[in-house]
Design an enzyme around this catalytic site. Sequence first.
Site, PDB file in Angstrom:
ATOM      1  N   LYS A  89      55.900  86.806 -27.125  1.00 26.95           N
ATOM      2  CA  LYS A  89      56.297  85.506 -27.662  1.00 26.95           C
ATOM      3  C   LYS A  89      57.093  85.708 -28.950  1.00 26.95           C
ATOM      4  O   LYS A  89      56.812  86.617 -29.738  1.00 26.95           O
ATOM      5  CB  LYS A  89      55.061  84.643 -27.930  1.00 26.95           C
ATOM      6  N   CYS A 187      65.916  78.450 -28.072  1.00 28.00           N
ATOM      7  CA  CYS A 187      64.813  77.483 -28.072  1.00 28.00           C
ATOM      8  C   CYS A 187      65.374  76.089 -28.360  1.00 28.00           C
ATOM      9  O   CYS A 187      66.030  75.881 -29.387  1.00 28.00           O
ATOM     10  CB  CYS A 187      63.776  77.857 -29.121  1.00 28.00           C
ATOM     11  N   LYS A 225      69.345  85.938 -25.688  1.00 27.65           N
ATOM     12  CA  LYS A 225      68.832  84.932 -24.754  1.00 27.65           C
ATOM     13  C   LYS A 225      69.620  83.640 -24.914  1.00 27.65           C
ATOM     14  O   LYS A 225      69.655  83.041 -25.990  1.00 27.65           O
ATOM     15  CB  LYS A 225      67.346  84.688 -25.002  1.00 27.65           C
TER      16      LYS A 225
END
Length: 423
Positions: A89, A187, A225
């Site tokens: 995480k 995110c 990402k």
Amino acid sequence: METAGLTRPISGSVAGFPVTWRRQSFGFRKRRVGFRVFAQDAAAEPDLTVTVNGLKMPNPFVIGSGPPGTNYTVMKRAFDEGWGGVIAKTVSLDAAKVINVTPRYAKLRAETNGSAKGQIIGWQNIELISDRPLETMLKEFRQLKEEYPDRILVASIMEEYDKAAWEELIDRVEETGIDAIEINFSCPHGMPERKMGAAVGQDCVLLEEVCGWINAKATVPVWAKMTPNITDITQPARISLRTGCEGVSAINTIMSVMGINLDTLRPEPCVEGYSTPGGYSSKAVHPIALAKVMSIAQMMKNEFADKDYSLSAIGGVEAGSDAAEFILLGADTVQVCTGVMMHGYGLVRKLCSELQDFMKKHNFSSIQDFRGASLVYFTTHTDLVKRQQEAIRGRKAVKKGLQSDKDWTGDGFVKETESMVSN
């Protein structure tokens, strides 16, 4: 930022063997994206091992960053169950700024609004990055690498717009012996308010600068990402690779509002009567993820074919067939996060078995035999029209379906629609 030909030797081990890996910006091997079929010994199981940026994994299935990689206990469980790698995480320097709420998940079922029945096809979260102290996470990274030296552990990191903070965080995670770094530029909720996550991934100027800081400092492979919440996902992917990243991961979750409770008239997930848009995942996002991965893979094939860059696919993977589709588009690895939250860590055995069944069906002996095999079959709509016109002429105008909008009828509408469906 690194310059062409700049290398750094890094020592370590891959699958128990000592290796020296050189991190470099350019001069990687040429990728083969094609279609090959090999005769296969009927008794031999297809080989699932993959080597990505010099890192060898027993299979292409990787725990995606999120709750399934939130602490030592669950990451150890992932390794014990047989996952090819684990991405922890996301961590940052100051976990005290990370405050989660509960409930923070909501489900979408293939039934009417509010139904408790039906298959779960969508999952939304408003969860933030790790709220555990960085030192605690670093200690657990060290412990995992001591106990599983031949397994691949990737640190997911995120920081604010601060070069010194990024450099410190990279130094600290690398000291634990992790094998690679995934940069969370994607995110979609909570963190962008602090110029983090998707706030960087959606701003290519900002992304280029931050990637430059990261790749000038990092000495292990770096994956960027990507956020799907952008018009053209190839733009940030291209910049990430040009500024030194060895790989791209796609996609992170899709910004969404899960729904409104029609009894209470409040949004879900409901926290003290209120909610906020969050990240959408699970089976419903798989077709969207396929399209984004296809676009990135085409860009990488066309512009970076001579580089040893990698592509890690994410989005709605719950079966071996889901993974096979991503690999056919050019993915090297396949990440799973929500699938583990729904089905448990043992899901990897099902994924491996089903992927091997697919490989046996087509007589593939390795992942590389079919990686990227379907990418060549994507083209433009203009080209589709041309190909079909040529095919019709070749079949002496044997018609399949309707050729013009004027041919639709009211009585046969359903059958006419079905006549033009391909699957």
